[in-house]
Write an enzyme that holds these catalytic residues in place. Structure first.
Site, PDB file in Angstrom:
ATOM      1  N   GLU A   4       0.860  -1.172   0.000  1.00 42.31           N
ATOM      2  CA  GLU A   4       0.000   0.000   0.000  1.00 42.31           C
ATOM      3  C   GLU A   4       0.902   1.229   0.000  1.00 42.31           C
ATOM      4  OE1 GLU A   4      -2.847  -0.293   3.168  1.00 42.31           O
ATOM      5  OE2 GLU A   4      -3.541  -2.238   2.468  1.00 42.31           O
ATOM      6  N   CYS A  62      -1.731  -6.643   6.443  1.00 38.24           N
ATOM      7  CA  CYS A  62      -1.054  -7.876   6.031  1.00 38.24           C
ATOM      8  C   CYS A  62      -0.142  -8.493   7.086  1.00 38.24           C
ATOM      9  CB  CYS A  62      -0.281  -7.622   4.747  1.00 38.24           C
ATOM     10  SG  CYS A  62      -1.406  -7.293   3.378  1.00 38.24           S
ATOM     11  N   LYS A 109       1.276   3.291   7.909  1.00 37.11           N
ATOM     12  CA  LYS A 109       2.497   3.748   7.240  1.00 37.11           C
ATOM     13  C   LYS A 109       2.102   4.903   6.315  1.00 37.11           C
ATOM     14  CE  LYS A 109       2.551   0.687   3.228  1.00 37.11           C
ATOM     15  NZ  LYS A 109       3.342  -0.231   2.447  1.00 37.11           N
TER      16      LYS A 109
HETATM   17  P1  NAD Z   1     -10.209  -5.639   1.282  1.00 36.50           P
HETATM   18  O1  NAD Z   1     -10.942  -5.939   2.526  1.00 36.50           O
HETATM   19  O2  NAD Z   1      -9.729  -4.254   1.005  1.00 36.50           O
HETATM   20  O3  NAD Z   1     -11.094  -6.092   0.025  1.00 36.50           O
HETATM   21  C1  NAD Z   1     -11.856  -7.266  -0.048  1.00 36.50           C
HETATM   22  C2  NAD Z   1     -13.079  -6.964  -0.891  1.00 36.50           C
HETATM   23  O4  NAD Z   1     -13.762  -8.183  -1.182  1.00 36.50           O
HETATM   24  C3  NAD Z   1     -14.110  -6.068  -0.191  1.00 36.50           C
HETATM   25  O5  NAD Z   1     -14.383  -4.951  -1.017  1.00 36.50           O
HETATM   26  C4  NAD Z   1     -15.340  -6.965  -0.027  1.00 36.50           C
HETATM   27  O6  NAD Z   1     -16.553  -6.257  -0.097  1.00 36.50           O
HETATM   28  C5  NAD Z   1     -15.150  -7.915  -1.192  1.00 36.50           C
HETATM   29  N1  NAD Z   1     -15.905  -9.183  -1.072  1.00 36.50           N
HETATM   30  C6  NAD Z   1     -16.053  -9.993  -0.007  1.00 36.50           C
HETATM   31  N2  NAD Z   1     -16.801 -11.072  -0.331  1.00 36.50           N
HETATM   32  C7  NAD Z   1     -17.107 -10.954  -1.638  1.00 36.50           C
HETATM   33  C8  NAD Z   1     -17.836 -11.747  -2.563  1.00 36.50           C
HETATM   34  N3  NAD Z   1     -18.403 -12.895  -2.192  1.00 36.50           N
HETATM   35  N4  NAD Z   1     -17.957 -11.318  -3.823  1.00 36.50           N
HETATM   36  C9  NAD Z   1     -17.407 -10.150  -4.228  1.00 36.50           C
HETATM   37  N5  NAD Z   1     -16.697  -9.343  -3.397  1.00 36.50           N
HETATM   38  C10 NAD Z   1     -16.548  -9.746  -2.121  1.00 36.50           C
HETATM   39  O7  NAD Z   1      -8.981  -6.657   1.267  1.00 36.50           O
HETATM   40  P2  NAD Z   1      -7.533  -6.421   0.584  1.00 36.50           P
HETATM   41  O8  NAD Z   1      -6.685  -5.577   1.467  1.00 36.50           O
HETATM   42  O9  NAD Z   1      -7.718  -6.055  -0.831  1.00 36.50           O
HETATM   43  O10 NAD Z   1      -6.956  -7.901   0.683  1.00 36.50           O
HETATM   44  C11 NAD Z   1      -7.423  -8.944  -0.169  1.00 36.50           C
HETATM   45  C12 NAD Z   1      -6.455 -10.093  -0.070  1.00 36.50           C
HETATM   46  O11 NAD Z   1      -5.179  -9.722  -0.608  1.00 36.50           O
HETATM   47  C13 NAD Z   1      -6.162 -10.566   1.347  1.00 36.50           C
HETATM   48  O12 NAD Z   1      -5.980 -11.954   1.342  1.00 36.50           O
HETATM   49  C14 NAD Z   1      -4.860  -9.867   1.680  1.00 36.50           C
HETATM   50  O13 NAD Z   1      -4.126 -10.558   2.661  1.00 36.50           O
HETATM   51  C15 NAD Z   1      -4.153  -9.901   0.354  1.00 36.50           C
HETATM   52  N6  NAD Z   1      -3.146  -8.854   0.167  1.00 36.50           N
HETATM   53  C16 NAD Z   1      -3.385  -7.584   0.593  1.00 36.50           C
HETATM   54  C17 NAD Z   1      -2.436  -6.594   0.388  1.00 36.50           C
HETATM   55  C18 NAD Z   1      -2.663  -5.184   0.868  1.00 36.50           C
HETATM   56  O14 NAD Z   1      -1.699  -4.429   0.892  1.00 36.50           O
HETATM   57  N7  NAD Z   1      -3.872  -4.786   1.224  1.00 36.50           N
HETATM   58  C19 NAD Z   1      -1.224  -6.903  -0.266  1.00 36.50           C
HETATM   59  C20 NAD Z   1      -1.027  -8.206  -0.710  1.00 36.50           C
HETATM   60  C21 NAD Z   1      -1.995  -9.185  -0.486  1.00 36.50           C
END
Ligand code: NAD
Length: 438
Positions: free
Chosen positions: A158, A266, A326
């Site tokens: 991020e 994360c 951060k």
């Molecule tokens: P987030 O909570 O920002 O987004 C998840 C989204 O999924 C939400 O908008 C939610 O409404 C949607 N959602 C939930 N159930 C759903 C469904 N059935 N159909 C459609 N949409 C649905 O999460 P994020 O930060 O984007 O993280 C997602 C994944 O990626 C996690 O596993 C996280 O560990 C990983 N990840 C995150 C980052 C980061 O920096 N945020 C970096 C690398 C990996």
């Protein structure tokens, strides 16, 4: 070659990676169950703050190669490759990754399958999830159509997410056969043709690569924080120690900055999830247990330092600079700032907090906590007994310390990220305190 790609889950990762795939030349459809989020995106309102993202979202939405919908059926049926990017939050009772959203997406993918497609786990999921997802899809689809499951963990950060995705150190994919491998090679061809490496392994190894990478970075942070606490006791300067260590190519300077601990969406949950996996396997990861324990302690340091300085914090006005976990993000999940704000409120301090972008999210999480949020950094220090920096936003590095001193009532400055000009601060007659440094 332009491919039809869907992202299920339009959160941080889904929106960034989906948009970047449009930038790579693919036709992308992003789905979310949050209708408000999708309606906002269609109007050009982004649900997150991420440098450079809004321009790309608007550009490709207008061009028609980036679409938003709440219909998972439309997205699955019109795409060749379907990425699942839903959240895998920490399961509060067990510390494991909560896979309910991933399982739901797999079920829906199976139900709407209308031809050969590749299901890609983009979310961070524990080892074995690929296999579980494959079984769910097979059951739900009635085995009518062929499909493949792929693991493609995401490493973006991020704050620099767009650049991280489009200029990756590596793209890791886990596949079980050549057919899926070829599809993924095609998806990432716009990046691999520019020299970015695609690392291919099996699904289980790809799943572990993500957890091991995040856990290793968290280890570097906790390691230098532990060393900082020793430096503090003996009068060494952890900034110099880290620099001296980082000049060694085998160590490197990154993630060796002492501070008030790691947070975010994360590291905390991924460390916990890997620890849970290790416990399930009855093979404890002792280094990682220590990493987590050190981080928990580190987050309490700002409050301890203030308590030591003031003895009682009742009625003291404390300015807090930085709420996001951060800089360059409005994400406050697991932010060290929450630990301080809650402790200060409990101790009866008056809190004046400022962050360039994370105030709305902080309010959403800490709604009832008595905090006065200010429009800028200077307003926060007005009448303050102490100022505490928790997030290393650039703007805090260029404040006018003469003005700060005039605005403050007291004289105590705690630099939780070791970025402030301590000689200048001290020359004004203020007391400077950093982490593992003077
Ligand atoms: P987030 O909570 O920002 O987004 C998840 C989204 O999924 C939400 O908008 C939610 O409404 C949607 N959602 C939930 N159930 C759903 C469904 N059935 N159909 C459609 N949409 C649905 O999460 P994020 O930060 O984007 O993280 C997602 C994944 O990626 C996690 O596993 C996280 O560990 C990983 N990840 C995150 C980052 C980061 O920096 N945020 C970096 C690398 C990996």
């Amino acid at each position: 070659m332009r491919m039809k790609v869907a992202f299920i889950g339009t959160g941080y990762v889904g929106l960034v990676t989906g948009t970047c795939m449009a930038e790579m030349g693919h036709e992308v459809i992003c789905v979310d169950i949050d209708a408000k989020k999708i309606a906002g995106l269609k109007k050009g309102i982004l649900p997150i703050y991420e440098p450079g993202l809004d321009v790309l979202v608007k550009k490709y939405y207008k061009q028609g190669t980036l679409a938003f919908t709440t219909s998972i059926c439309d997205a699955v049926q019109s795409s060749e490759v379907v990425f699942s990017a839903v959240g895998t939050p920490e399961h509060k009772a067990t510390g494991a990754a909560d896979l309910q959203y991933v399982r739901e997406v797999a079920r829906q993918f199976g139900q709407h399958l209308n031809g050969y497609k590749v299901f890609v786990n983009k979310s961070t999921v524990p080892v074995g999830t690929g296999e579980e997802v494959r079984q769910i899809i097979a059951t739900e689809s009635g085995r009518e159509y062929e499909f493949d499951v792929v693991s493609n963990p995401e490493f973006l950060r991020e704050g620099s997410a767009v650049k991280d995705f489009l200029e990756p150190d590596r793209i890791a994919i886990g596949v079980e056969n050549e057919r899926a491998r070829k599809v993924m090679e095609e998806v990432y061809e716009p990046l691999t043709s520019r020299g970015y490496p695609l690392f291919v392994t099996n699904i289980k190894s790809a799943e572990i690569i993500k957890y091991a990478s995040n856990s290793f970075l968290a280890t570097k942070i906790s390691f230098i924080n532990d060393i900082a606490n020793i430096c503090e006791l003996v009068g060494a300067d952890v900034k110099d120690v880290a620099r001296g260590m980082g000049l060694d190519n085998r160590i490197g300077p990154k993630f060796l900055r002492a501070g008030v601990g790691y947070g975010g969406a994360c590291f905390p949950k991924d460390v916990k999830a890997l620890l849970t996996t290790s416990k399930d396997l009855k093979r404890p990861l002792r280094i990682l247990e220590a990493v987590e324990a050190v981080n928990e302690d580190q987050k309490t340091i700002p409050f301890k330092v203030l308590k030591k300085h003031f003895k009682s914090l009742k009625g003291k006005t404390i300015a807090v600079w930085g709420l996001a976990f951060k800089p360059e993000t409005d994400d406050v999940r697991e932010a060290p700032s929450f630990v301080l704000l809650r402790s200060l409120a409990k101790a009866g301090a008056k809190i004046r907090a400022y962050d360039p972008v994370a105030i709305p999210n902080t309010k959403a999480y800490l709604g009832k906590l008595p905090v006065t949020y200010t429009k800028d950094a200077m307003l926060a220090v007005k009448g303050a007994d102490a100022v505490v920096l928790l997030t290393e936003w650039k703007e805090f590095q260029s404040v006018d310390w003469g003005q700060v001193k005039r605005a403050m009532k007291g004289d105590f400055v705690f630099d939780g990220r070791n970025i402030l000009p301590h000689a200048e601060i001290e020359s004004l007659g203020l007391i400077y305190k950093g982490i593992g440094t003077r």
